[in-house]
Scaffold this motif. Sequence first.
Motif, PDB file in Angstrom:
ATOM      1  N   THR A 210       0.810  -1.258   0.029  1.00  0.00           N
ATOM      2  CA  THR A 210       0.075   0.025   0.209  1.00  0.00           C
ATOM      3  C   THR A 210       0.904   1.228   0.054  1.00  0.00           C
ATOM      4  OG1 THR A 210      -0.062  -0.586   2.252  1.00  0.00           O
ATOM      5  CG2 THR A 210      -2.017  -0.898   1.152  1.00  0.00           C
ATOM      6  N   GLN A 211       2.005   1.347   0.041  1.00  0.00           N
ATOM      7  CA  GLN A 211       3.059   2.008   0.087  1.00  0.00           C
ATOM      8  C   GLN A 211       4.059   2.433  -1.274  1.00  0.00           C
ATOM      9  OE1 GLN A 211       3.244   4.084   3.160  1.00  0.00           O
ATOM     10  NE2 GLN A 211       1.769   2.787   4.450  1.00  0.00           N
ATOM     11  N   PRO A 212       4.297   3.470  -1.579  1.00  0.00           N
ATOM     12  CA  PRO A 212       5.269   3.569  -2.547  1.00  0.00           C
ATOM     13  C   PRO A 212       6.542   2.828  -2.199  1.00  0.00           C
ATOM     14  CG  PRO A 212       4.684   5.941  -1.763  1.00  0.00           C
ATOM     15  CD  PRO A 212       4.058   4.861  -1.429  1.00  0.00           C
ATOM     16  N   LEU A 213       7.254   2.097  -3.033  1.00  0.00           N
ATOM     17  CA  LEU A 213       8.459   1.550  -2.549  1.00  0.00           C
ATOM     18  C   LEU A 213       9.615   2.459  -2.375  1.00  0.00           C
ATOM     19  CD1 LEU A 213       9.434  -1.299  -2.050  1.00  0.00           C
ATOM     20  CD2 LEU A 213      10.555  -1.241  -4.410  1.00  0.00           C
ATOM     21  N   SER A 214       9.526   3.679  -2.966  1.00  0.00           N
ATOM     22  CA  SER A 214      10.487   4.420  -2.750  1.00  0.00           C
ATOM     23  C   SER A 214      10.496   5.285  -1.304  1.00  0.00           C
ATOM     24  CB  SER A 214      10.604   5.779  -3.853  1.00  0.00           C
ATOM     25  OG  SER A 214       9.227   6.241  -3.768  1.00  0.00           O
ATOM     26  N   GLU A 215       9.509   5.444  -0.896  1.00  0.00           N
ATOM     27  CA  GLU A 215       8.907   5.819   0.392  1.00  0.00           C
ATOM     28  C   GLU A 215       9.561   4.921   1.566  1.00  0.00           C
ATOM     29  OE1 GLU A 215       7.321   7.867   3.857  1.00  0.00           O
ATOM     30  OE2 GLU A 215       8.127   8.367   1.812  1.00  0.00           O
ATOM     31  N   VAL A 216       9.157   3.488   1.215  1.00  0.00           N
ATOM     32  CA  VAL A 216       9.247   2.681   2.288  1.00  0.00           C
ATOM     33  C   VAL A 216      10.782   2.054   2.216  1.00  0.00           C
ATOM     34  CG1 VAL A 216       8.513   0.448   3.174  1.00  0.00           C
ATOM     35  CG2 VAL A 216       6.832   2.167   2.117  1.00  0.00           C
ATOM     36  N   ALA A 217      11.137   1.701   1.067  1.00  0.00           N
ATOM     37  CA  ALA A 217      12.576   1.149   0.867  1.00  0.00           C
ATOM     38  C   ALA A 217      13.783   1.597   1.986  1.00  0.00           C
ATOM     39  CB  ALA A 217      12.942   1.240  -0.334  1.00  0.00           C
ATOM     40  N   PRO A 218      14.046   3.020   1.970  1.00  0.00           N
ATOM     41  CA  PRO A 218      14.948   3.540   2.990  1.00  0.00           C
ATOM     42  C   PRO A 218      14.738   3.059   4.257  1.00  0.00           C
ATOM     43  CG  PRO A 218      14.040   5.295   1.757  1.00  0.00           C
ATOM     44  CD  PRO A 218      13.471   4.034   1.257  1.00  0.00           C
ATOM     45  N   ARG A 219      13.453   3.084   4.720  1.00  0.00           N
ATOM     46  CA  ARG A 219      12.989   2.859   6.020  1.00  0.00           C
ATOM     47  C   ARG A 219      13.276   1.348   6.229  1.00  0.00           C
ATOM     48  NH1 ARG A 219       9.821   7.085   8.225  1.00  0.00           N
ATOM     49  NH2 ARG A 219       9.304   8.429   6.699  1.00  0.00           N
ATOM     50  N   LEU A 220      12.673   0.478   5.412  1.00  0.00           N
ATOM     51  CA  LEU A 220      13.120  -0.953   5.437  1.00  0.00           C
ATOM     52  C   LEU A 220      14.609  -1.332   5.712  1.00  0.00           C
ATOM     53  CD1 LEU A 220      10.520  -2.543   3.001  1.00  0.00           C
ATOM     54  CD2 LEU A 220      10.513  -2.452   5.666  1.00  0.00           C
ATOM     55  N   LEU A 221      15.425  -0.636   5.030  1.00  0.00           N
ATOM     56  CA  LEU A 221      16.825  -0.853   4.870  1.00  0.00           C
ATOM     57  C   LEU A 221      17.403  -0.404   6.141  1.00  0.00           C
ATOM     58  CD1 LEU A 221      18.113   0.188   1.454  1.00  0.00           C
ATOM     59  CD2 LEU A 221      17.893  -1.918   2.286  1.00  0.00           C
ATOM     60  N   ILE A 222      17.124   0.673   6.598  1.00  0.00           N
ATOM     61  CA  ILE A 222      17.429   1.063   8.245  1.00  0.00           C
ATOM     62  C   ILE A 222      17.039   0.094   9.074  1.00  0.00           C
ATOM     63  CG2 ILE A 222      17.315   2.734   9.892  1.00  0.00           C
ATOM     64  CD1 ILE A 222      17.532   4.783   7.531  1.00  0.00           C
TER      65      ILE A 222
END
Lengths: 492, 420
Positions: A210-222
């Motif tokens: 439900t979220q754009p990957l660009s928004e979520v990806a850095p958060r997931l990596l951290i």
Amino acid sequence: MPSAPTASGARLIVRVAQQELRHAWRTRSTLLLGGILTALLLLAAITAHDRQLHEAAQRQRYQDLVGSQFASQPDRHPHRVSHYGYLLFRPVAPLSAFDSGVERFAGTSIFLEAHRQNTANFSAASQAGTERFGDLTPASVLQLFVPLFLLVTAGVSITREREAGTLALHLAQGVSWRALVAGKVSGIFLLVLLVTTPGLLATTWVVTRTQPLSEVAPRLLILAALHAVFWAAVATAATLVSARTRTSREALAITLGTWIALWILVPRLAPVAANAGFPLPSRAEFAERVEASVRALGDAHDPDDPAFARLRQETLAKHGVATVAELPFNYQGLVMQEGERHTAEAFQAHLDSLDAVRERQQMVLDLFGIASPLLATRSLSMATAGTDPAHLAEFERQAEAYRYDLIQRLNTLHMEQVASAQDRYGDVVNGAPSRQRIDQQFFASLPAFAWQAPSLGTMLARRARAGGVLLLVVTLVAIAFVRTTHPRGRRA
Amino acid sequence: MTWHQLTREWLLLRRQRVVWLGAPLVLLAGLLAIGNGHRVIERQREVLAEAEARQAAEHQAILRPQASAVAGDQLYYLAFHTVRTPSPWAPLALGQRDVHAFNLKVRIHALQGQLYDADLDNPLLTSFGTFDLAFVLVVIAPLFLIALAWNLRSGDEEQGTLPLLRLQAPSVVRLYAIRLVLRTGVVWATVLLLFGVSLPWLGLPVDQTLGRMVGVATLYLLGWSALAGLVATLRRPSEVNLLLLLGAWIVGTALGPAFVNVAAGRRYPLPEALELTVAQRQGYHGAWDEPLADVMEAFYRRYPEWRTAVVPTDRYSNGWYYAMQQRGDDQARAVAQRYREVMEAREVWSQSRLWWFPPAAVHARLNALARTDQAAYLRYLDSVAAYHEALKRHFFPVIFSEQRVSDVDWALAPRHAHRD
């Protein structure tokens, strides 16, 4: 003695890690525990995501309703609209399905009106009667239960071999303590990655749906890096305990005791210390202070209030007229505007003092993080997920900025669109006494609230202290690793 | 024979390190917990004790400079404190008292906009949960019992002393039963000691509620004891026993209640919380746009005794104003009712499901006995609603007859008191 990671040292580490994995594969109880962790993670991801979607949809629905009600209200006096106000519903954070943080303990809606700053109401926690022992979210599984798995598995990893007599064999074959511990830690770390991978993939899939990957990806990596560091520290500490104890029973007693103390007790005691050290005023005490300040400012509803007499003189002098009736605008609107400016300042000063107390409480919690790395990890995880107290404060800050702007725009309408002579209940409109009403188009064209999600960088920067504490803990574990596994320091 | 065995086993148990490590730790945790409960509730009591003086000072600050003003105008500003006095047992089981209001202030405006104001807190701290004797009993005490009893039989087997015991004791089963009883007794005595300490410390009455709390605690520990005994009869290695018991502990204290929470929220969603605020606000503000006669007619249906009072139709009057406020509550009545019903239904459902996870159920039971649970909060809200109604009825004569501030005997206003 190979103490630096030489080629042969690295090969030994890999060999020990492989053996550890093979052992885990053969031991049914490890696999069973791993299976339970995976199941928990999947369940947590699905239910937390379901709740997030539901919550977000519900709040959006009511936010839209409030927006359309505001835009379609009838012709009204602008100050009537100031009291009609606006309702804001706190948006659900992007990764709240991963870590709900403090979201359920904070109010979900806030009423914006003239003259005062309300606090948010209707927290989920105030509506649910059951005891809170952490929500079931992927974060709680990764932060509470995976460490328990690590502590149990790593805690017996060396004592097991000591009891079976294979430890002496390893050491006789030239495996250094350093390679042994490093190999055990790597093996157990890989093991936990393997057993949690299905759950982690599901969690990732769920939150990126439900979220754009660009928004979520850095958060997931951290988040991935954060938990990797946390787990590595826990696994290393537990393996070192195993290296220094004689029996598995003793090692288990220490590691389980550690989990109970640092994962269960300290997180309950730290808030007690924070509360006792830096208590918040009660709502009544707080309101009393605010009201005293506001009263000292005078009553904006009363144009003859002494505090506003000076404003009148200054305004008359500025425009070179003798009475307020001669002013080119509705003086009453100006009084409202000035009054709003002063009350907003007074409220803000008091609310800032509350924030100062909460900041000190946070500091106490961070200090306890040295004892319990869970606290620091949780803090950083919440900040990354967008569900920490700083995000709540940011929402309240933006809500107040919006409120102030909205009310002052309405006060400007009051000044410019309402004639002084008709600014009292002289009329009867639609069978009701009324002051002058202005066209509803004025209200429909007022800007709507737009939540500006704070950037990940600024929000993480605010939790630098928690990051420092975690770094300190990791450093301590690293020092313990180096000292415990020093070539001349250990014997079988 | 049995007596002899009992004393001998007790002497053996006394030598165990875990007893002398565990008991002081549980005692320390318990004392800290009682102290914290005491601090939290004492702080609330202090705030409540000041409520009356605070209200008097606030009212005086508002009314004194306005002696000749219209009383109905000043009523707009007057807030009346409500007082939710904690039960004597509240410090033992804080329940939800840290997130629920206990000192709501109400004005005679629409009630629904005022009823759900929370007290000030820090969500960061409340999110960790409370620390009280109930927590120590439900979460910590079983760990002590597990530490004492996890290798009840397997320990002897692994150390090779079991055959020896078989030779010595006429019945090994009875021997282990005695050992289990003694171990349970140690934990029970520790818990009992904590209850005992709390009596003079908190000034608790020795009464039925306290008896029930101790009874619940006793049954709870017996439950864990039975589980430890059951696990011992499986004749598995000590490590397996430990994992089984810890697994039960995690499911019972943490996972179980979390599941129930999630399921309850899913089954009984509460959009009414949001709906309520919207409806109340629309109802009240919409009234300004309705004909005065309609607003008054709705008001008279509820308060027919005021039908004969004169309400001017061509100018502002406080009678009209408070009739509009009433309109806010009237419009929100249905959804407020639904909100309440869903909250209650959710609570009933949660409580019944919690029995699948006895630790969570025992915790809930202790909170209910201390009257710090959701149900106690709802009873308080009821008393606030009744008080709000009494205030309105008390002040309507002041409003409709347009009395001056100096004409009103403000000391006659109803007072609120609610005891959990």
